[in-house]
Design an enzyme around this catalytic site. Structure first.
Site, PDB file in Angstrom:
ATOM      1  N   ASP A   1       0.876  -1.149   0.000  1.00  0.00           N
ATOM      2  CA  ASP A   1       0.000   0.000   0.000  1.00  0.00           C
ATOM      3  C   ASP A   1       0.926   1.216   0.000  1.00  0.00           C
ATOM      4  OD1 ASP A   1      -2.440   1.578   0.513  1.00  0.00           O
ATOM      5  OD2 ASP A   1      -1.519   1.897   2.473  1.00  0.00           O
ATOM      6  N   LEU A   2       0.449   2.369  -0.451  1.00  0.00           N
ATOM      7  CA  LEU A   2       1.321   3.542  -0.519  1.00  0.00           C
ATOM      8  C   LEU A   2       0.984   4.565   0.573  1.00  0.00           C
ATOM      9  CD1 LEU A   2       1.554   4.013  -4.399  1.00  0.00           C
ATOM     10  CD2 LEU A   2       2.927   2.577  -2.887  1.00  0.00           C
TER      11      LEU A   2
END
Length: 239
Positions: free
Chosen positions: A17-18
């Site tokens: 995930d960022l």
């Protein structure tokens, strides 16, 4: 602190995930929203009549009428801006142009940063051993923030692809990586999106708790991650 809830198996790739996993997303979004408001007030002065809650109300209305917008942040923003401008008396042509211009303004500032050097070094080390990809519900431009040469690809929802925890992006990633689900370790800060999404897709899950730059620790519900860490730097143990 590292906790192991489920015995990990061998992996060949890591998905990240960022937002709030590799960086603190809150100040970035606040700045992008402020710049968008400044742009709108300058080019479409009547938007000064709207408070932020008015825009949120339009978003909720549109998402209720068009559920697909819940899985496409870009289209949702264009649609909300266009509807708001129409309600403020701008022509269809002006409103449609404003919606597109507003999205571009937001995206410009939304990706106006670079990952910290320690995080970049961590990812570079992991890349020597594993294939790295991004699976995000957001719309940051990965190449602008320093991930272009580190990740094989980055997946975002939209065009029929649903947000996590739906398995859509995990399935696309597994197909492109050509590996079984159990060989993908997904790293993320959201239990409801990242942990649940990875587990439902049959992947392994590593939960960053608390999220990047935060101090509040969340409690796991229903689905446990394979591993829980409280600092992204602890991923060095995988190198």
């Amino acid at each position: 602190m590292i906790r192991c809830y489920i015995k990990p198996e061998e992996i060949s790739a890591i998905s990240f995930d960022l937002d709030d996993t590799l960086y603190d997303n809150s100040p970035i979004i606040e700045k992008a929203e402020a710049e968008l408001a400044h742009f709108l007030h300058h080019k479409y002065p009547r938007t000064s009549q709207f408070e932020r809650e008015d825009w949120f109300a339009l978003k909720r209305k549109l998402q209720k009428e068009r559920p697909e917008l819940c899985h496409d942040t870009g289209l949702a923003r264009v649609s909300v801006l266009t509807l708001g401008l129409r309600q403020l008396g701008y022509s269809v042509k002006e409103a449609e142009a404003g919606g597109l211009e507003g999205l571009q303004c937001f995206l410009q500032y939304r990706s106006d940063f670079t990952l910290s050097q320690p995080v970049l070094e961590l990812l570079h080390g992991l890349k020597q051993k594993y294939r790295l990809v991004g699976i995000t519900n957001g719309n940051v431009d990965a190449s602008r923030i320093g991930l272009g040469s580190l990740f094989d690809f980055v997946l975002s929802p939209g065009n029929g692809v649903r947000m996590k925890p739906a398995p859509d992006m995990f399935n696309v990633a597994l197909d492109r990586l050509n590996i079984p689900a159990v060989q993908l370790l997904h790293v993320g800060d959201s239990h409801s999106s990242d942990v649940v999404g990875a587990r439902l897709a049959g992947c392994q899950s590593l939960w960053l708790n608390p999220a990047f730059g935060r101090s509040k620790v969340e409690q796991a519900k229903a689905y446990l991650p394979h591993i829980e860490i409280d600092n992204i730097k602890q991923l060095k143990l995988l190198i």
